[in-house]
Design a protein around this motif. Structure first.
Motif, PDB file in Angstrom:
ATOM      1  N   GLY A 289      -1.682  27.244  19.109  1.00  0.00           N
ATOM      2  CA  GLY A 289      -2.973  27.033  19.176  1.00  0.00           C
ATOM      3  C   GLY A 289      -2.970  25.335  19.429  1.00  0.00           C
ATOM      4  O   GLY A 289      -1.676  24.857  19.403  1.00  0.00           O
ATOM      5  N   VAL A 290      -4.592  25.224  19.025  1.00  0.00           N
ATOM      6  CA  VAL A 290      -4.206  22.911  19.187  1.00  0.00           C
ATOM      7  C   VAL A 290      -4.309  23.097  17.826  1.00  0.00           C
ATOM      8  O   VAL A 290      -4.230  23.121  16.341  1.00  0.00           O
ATOM      9  CB  VAL A 290      -5.410  22.941  19.663  1.00  0.00           C
ATOM     10  N   ILE A 291      -2.912  21.606  18.134  1.00  0.00           N
ATOM     11  CA  ILE A 291      -2.938  20.410  17.135  1.00  0.00           C
ATOM     12  C   ILE A 291      -3.387  19.319  16.954  1.00  0.00           C
ATOM     13  O   ILE A 291      -3.924  19.265  18.362  1.00  0.00           O
ATOM     14  CB  ILE A 291      -1.194  20.320  17.121  1.00  0.00           C
ATOM     15  N   THR A 292      -3.108  18.663  16.052  1.00  0.00           N
ATOM     16  CA  THR A 292      -4.093  17.659  16.038  1.00  0.00           C
ATOM     17  C   THR A 292      -3.228  15.867  15.989  1.00  0.00           C
ATOM     18  O   THR A 292      -2.772  16.310  14.959  1.00  0.00           O
ATOM     19  CB  THR A 292      -5.246  17.424  14.906  1.00  0.00           C
ATOM     20  N   MET A 293      -2.916  15.367  16.842  1.00  0.00           N
ATOM     21  CA  MET A 293      -1.927  14.680  16.795  1.00  0.00           C
ATOM     22  C   MET A 293      -2.056  13.158  15.738  1.00  0.00           C
ATOM     23  O   MET A 293      -1.088  12.809  15.260  1.00  0.00           O
ATOM     24  CB  MET A 293      -1.382  13.931  18.126  1.00  0.00           C
ATOM     25  N   VAL A 297       0.996  14.687   9.271  1.00  0.00           N
ATOM     26  CA  VAL A 297       2.085  16.256   8.981  1.00  0.00           C
ATOM     27  C   VAL A 297       2.935  15.592  10.638  1.00  0.00           C
ATOM     28  O   VAL A 297       3.905  16.219  10.275  1.00  0.00           O
ATOM     29  CB  VAL A 297       1.336  16.935   8.794  1.00  0.00           C
ATOM     30  N   HIS A 298       2.387  15.196  11.200  1.00  0.00           N
ATOM     31  CA  HIS A 298       3.389  14.657  12.370  1.00  0.00           C
ATOM     32  C   HIS A 298       4.232  13.401  12.489  1.00  0.00           C
ATOM     33  O   HIS A 298       4.874  13.166  13.186  1.00  0.00           O
ATOM     34  CB  HIS A 298       2.356  14.586  13.920  1.00  0.00           C
ATOM     35  N   LYS A 299       3.923  12.699  11.206  1.00  0.00           N
ATOM     36  CA  LYS A 299       4.286  11.740  11.141  1.00  0.00           C
ATOM     37  C   LYS A 299       5.759  11.285  11.491  1.00  0.00           C
ATOM     38  O   LYS A 299       6.508  10.409  12.064  1.00  0.00           O
ATOM     39  CB  LYS A 299       4.722  11.192  10.429  1.00  0.00           C
ATOM     40  N   PHE A 300       6.710  12.367  10.832  1.00  0.00           N
ATOM     41  CA  PHE A 300       8.467  11.756  11.211  1.00  0.00           C
ATOM     42  C   PHE A 300       8.869  13.595  11.849  1.00  0.00           C
ATOM     43  O   PHE A 300       9.852  13.575  11.716  1.00  0.00           O
ATOM     44  CB  PHE A 300       8.819  12.419   9.882  1.00  0.00           C
ATOM     45  N   ASP A 301       7.788  14.164  13.008  1.00  0.00           N
ATOM     46  CA  ASP A 301       8.269  14.912  12.850  1.00  0.00           C
ATOM     47  C   ASP A 301       9.335  14.883  14.619  1.00  0.00           C
ATOM     48  O   ASP A 301       8.723  14.200  15.540  1.00  0.00           O
ATOM     49  CB  ASP A 301       7.280  16.369  13.830  1.00  0.00           C
ATOM     50  N   GLU A 302      10.211  15.520  14.614  1.00  0.00           N
ATOM     51  CA  GLU A 302      11.296  15.433  15.953  1.00  0.00           C
ATOM     52  C   GLU A 302      11.410  16.409  17.372  1.00  0.00           C
ATOM     53  O   GLU A 302      11.825  15.866  18.780  1.00  0.00           O
ATOM     54  CB  GLU A 302      12.324  15.231  15.817  1.00  0.00           C
ATOM     55  N   ARG A 303      10.338  16.585  17.229  1.00  0.00           N
ATOM     56  CA  ARG A 303      10.112  18.077  17.963  1.00  0.00           C
ATOM     57  C   ARG A 303       9.369  18.032  19.225  1.00  0.00           C
ATOM     58  O   ARG A 303       8.085  17.037  19.488  1.00  0.00           O
ATOM     59  CB  ARG A 303       9.422  19.283  17.419  1.00  0.00           C
ATOM     60  N   SER A 318       8.904  12.801  21.249  1.00  0.00           N
ATOM     61  CA  SER A 318       8.810  12.862  19.864  1.00  0.00           C
ATOM     62  C   SER A 318       7.192  13.677  19.588  1.00  0.00           C
ATOM     63  O   SER A 318       6.200  12.503  20.075  1.00  0.00           O
ATOM     64  CB  SER A 318       9.394  13.020  18.937  1.00  0.00           C
ATOM     65  N   ARG A 319       6.756  14.131  18.979  1.00  0.00           N
ATOM     66  CA  ARG A 319       5.082  14.330  18.093  1.00  0.00           C
ATOM     67  C   ARG A 319       5.047  13.204  17.226  1.00  0.00           C
ATOM     68  O   ARG A 319       3.839  12.627  17.122  1.00  0.00           O
ATOM     69  CB  ARG A 319       5.147  16.042  17.436  1.00  0.00           C
ATOM     70  N   ALA A 320       6.368  12.406  16.922  1.00  0.00           N
ATOM     71  CA  ALA A 320       5.840  11.423  16.062  1.00  0.00           C
ATOM     72  C   ALA A 320       5.905  10.323  16.693  1.00  0.00           C
ATOM     73  O   ALA A 320       4.804   9.261  15.834  1.00  0.00           O
ATOM     74  CB  ALA A 320       7.156  11.109  15.247  1.00  0.00           C
ATOM     75  N   TYR A 321       6.524   9.816  18.489  1.00  0.00           N
ATOM     76  CA  TYR A 321       5.875   9.198  18.672  1.00  0.00           C
ATOM     77  C   TYR A 321       4.793   9.216  19.031  1.00  0.00           C
ATOM     78  O   TYR A 321       3.518   8.218  19.256  1.00  0.00           O
ATOM     79  CB  TYR A 321       6.656   8.983  20.078  1.00  0.00           C
ATOM     80  N   LEU A 322       4.198  10.352  19.846  1.00  0.00           N
ATOM     81  CA  LEU A 322       2.462  10.762  19.714  1.00  0.00           C
ATOM     82  C   LEU A 322       1.709  10.463  18.581  1.00  0.00           C
ATOM     83  O   LEU A 322       0.422   9.660  18.935  1.00  0.00           O
ATOM     84  CB  LEU A 322       2.492  12.353  21.091  1.00  0.00           C
ATOM     85  N   HIS A 323       2.722  11.000  18.222  1.00  0.00           N
ATOM     86  CA  HIS A 323       0.699  10.930  16.897  1.00  0.00           C
ATOM     87  C   HIS A 323       0.816   9.385  16.735  1.00  0.00           C
ATOM     88  O   HIS A 323      -0.461   8.623  16.649  1.00  0.00           O
ATOM     89  CB  HIS A 323       1.918  11.469  15.301  1.00  0.00           C
ATOM     90  N   HIS A 324       1.909   8.246  16.625  1.00  0.00           N
ATOM     91  CA  HIS A 324       1.794   7.183  16.454  1.00  0.00           C
ATOM     92  C   HIS A 324       0.632   6.162  17.403  1.00  0.00           C
ATOM     93  O   HIS A 324       0.322   5.401  17.274  1.00  0.00           O
ATOM     94  CB  HIS A 324       3.431   6.401  16.822  1.00  0.00           C
ATOM     95  N   LEU A 325       0.800   6.804  18.900  1.00  0.00           N
ATOM     96  CA  LEU A 325       0.167   5.991  19.992  1.00  0.00           C
ATOM     97  C   LEU A 325      -1.196   6.416  19.606  1.00  0.00           C
ATOM     98  O   LEU A 325      -1.673   5.844  19.949  1.00  0.00           O
ATOM     99  CB  LEU A 325       0.268   6.639  20.752  1.00  0.00           C
ATOM    100  N   ILE A 326      -1.166   7.974  19.548  1.00  0.00           N
ATOM    101  CA  ILE A 326      -2.696   8.366  19.120  1.00  0.00           C
ATOM    102  C   ILE A 326      -3.837   7.324  17.893  1.00  0.00           C
ATOM    103  O   ILE A 326      -4.451   6.985  17.935  1.00  0.00           O
ATOM    104  CB  ILE A 326      -2.677   9.819  18.749  1.00  0.00           C
TER     105      ILE A 326
END
Length: 376
Positions: A289-293, A297-303, A318-326
């Motif tokens: 599904g669609v995830i919202t960065m 919940v994505h702050k520490f996600d290494e996947r 990682s998801r965490a890095y994209l979360h940070h950028l967004i």
């Protein structure tokens, strides 16, 4: 006389899904195919080289927007949009009919054409069927769309019938203008089915346009605010009356469920701004599904965003890095997300095509929908 540009390679035995290819001036496009939208001559948030690298061989431009900016004089000086934007593959241009329709109070439709005010500076302009063909000739469109009258759901029958009458007349005039231009018009002019949400008008429009001298047919007037059930019903109803000898295109379709419905009904081309617009706001396609960065919940996600994805973000970050950028509104975040979503959709279509080759499209659709949308 329009030449035959479509070749069917394989027909699914359980559904109307099919594999084929379309031969266009800037190369062959294998179908079914999703087309990224580049309204102003660029797909937002991504280099053209990267769009090419992903595998796309056709993108969209928009006649209305390109006519207003940079204007036909600039495009003519540069020899068309391909050279101006340094895109070496195919370009489909919308006629601008939907954009003019969206202007609502800023436009007036007559038999002769449509008068509208620019959303940029309020200046008045006129689009006739002939002028729209001429503009797309200057753009150098590989697929050009006729000017049509797009109508919203819920209008009265008489208004829908009148819109189809005008659309038909404009289609006939568009063909005449294409023929008048002769070899100077190098693209392929597609007709657009209308008829709103009335079965008899849809059937008449589909049958009429299929018989006209168009190398391809688009289904318009869908995904304009109707319910999903209405969309599916009228897509299926309309598609059955369009000739199978020509490529079929549904305009403005970009979510996996709608794409699957289109493929199931024998549609070959579709486009939408959804993937890129959603990406710029942190919305990411995954098989689950669609995830919202933006979510914590994505702050520490290494996947990676999606296991096995070949995009830059999934390969390097990682998801965490994209979360940070967004979260920081960094431009690079939107660029990475855009590349991912376009890569995901391209690979999604490759998986669809493989399922058709293996005779299991219906099974693939059911399994994909269950996982992506959590449905049974």
């Amino acid at each position: 006389m329009a030449k035959n540009i479509y070749t069917k390679v394989l027909q699914d035995t359980q559904t109307k899904a099919r594999l084929g290819y379309i031969d266009l001036p800037h190369g062959r496009v294998e179908t079914p195919a999703f087309m990224p939208v580049g309204t102003n001559g660029t797909v937002k948030g991504i280099y053209h080289d990267k769009v090419d690298e992903i595998g796309y061989k056709i993108i969209l431009g928009n006649t209305y927007h390109l006519y207003l900016r940079p204007g036909t004089e600039v495009l003519e000086k540069f020899g068309g949009l391909h050279k101006f934007s340094n895109w070496n593959h195919n370009i489909l241009t919308d006629s601008g009919g939907f954009q003019v329709f969206s202007l609502s109070g800023l436009r007036k439709i007559k038999d002769s054409g449509v008068t509208f005010q620019s959303h940029i500076d309020g200046s008045k302009h006129v689009f006739t069927p002939e002028k729209v063909v001429d503009i797309q000739g200057i753009i150098g469109s590989d697929i050009a769309m006729v000017l049509d009258v797009c109508t919203p759901p819920g209008i009265e029958y008489r208004n829908a019938k009148e819109a189809w009458r005008v659309t038909k007349a404009w289609a006939e005039r568009s063909i005449e203008e294409r023929n008048r231009l002769g070899e100077s018009f190098r693209g392929n002019l597609f007709g657009i089915v209308q008829g709103n949400f009335y079965q008899d008008l849809r059937k008449e429009s589909a049958l009429t346009l299929s018989e006209m001298d168009f190398p391809g047919i688009a289904i318009g007037g869908l995904s304009v605010g109707e319910s999903k059930e209405q969309f599916n019903d009228f897509l299926s109803y309309t598609a059955q009356y369009i000739t199978e000898e020509k490529p079929r295109y549904v305009m403005g379709i970009g979510s996996p469920d709608y794409i699957l419905s289109c493929v199931e009904n024998g549609i070959d081309l579709f486009d939408c701004v959804l993937a890129t617009r959603m990406a710029r706001n942190g919305g990411i396609f995954t098989d689950d599904g669609v995830i919202t960065m933006k979510k914590a919940v994505h702050k520490f996600d290494e996947r990676p965003l999606q296991e096995g994805c070949t995009c830059t973000c999934c390969q390097k970050y990682s998801r965490a890095y994209l979360h940070h950028l967004i979260k920081c509104n960094e431009m690079y975040g939107g660029m990475l997300a855009t590349e991912h979503n376009l890569t995901y959709l391209y690979n999604f279509l490759e998986r669809i095509k493989q399922s058709i080759r293996e005779g299991r499209f219906a099974e693939f659709k059911k399994e994909y929908m269950a996982r992506f949308y959590g449905t049974k």
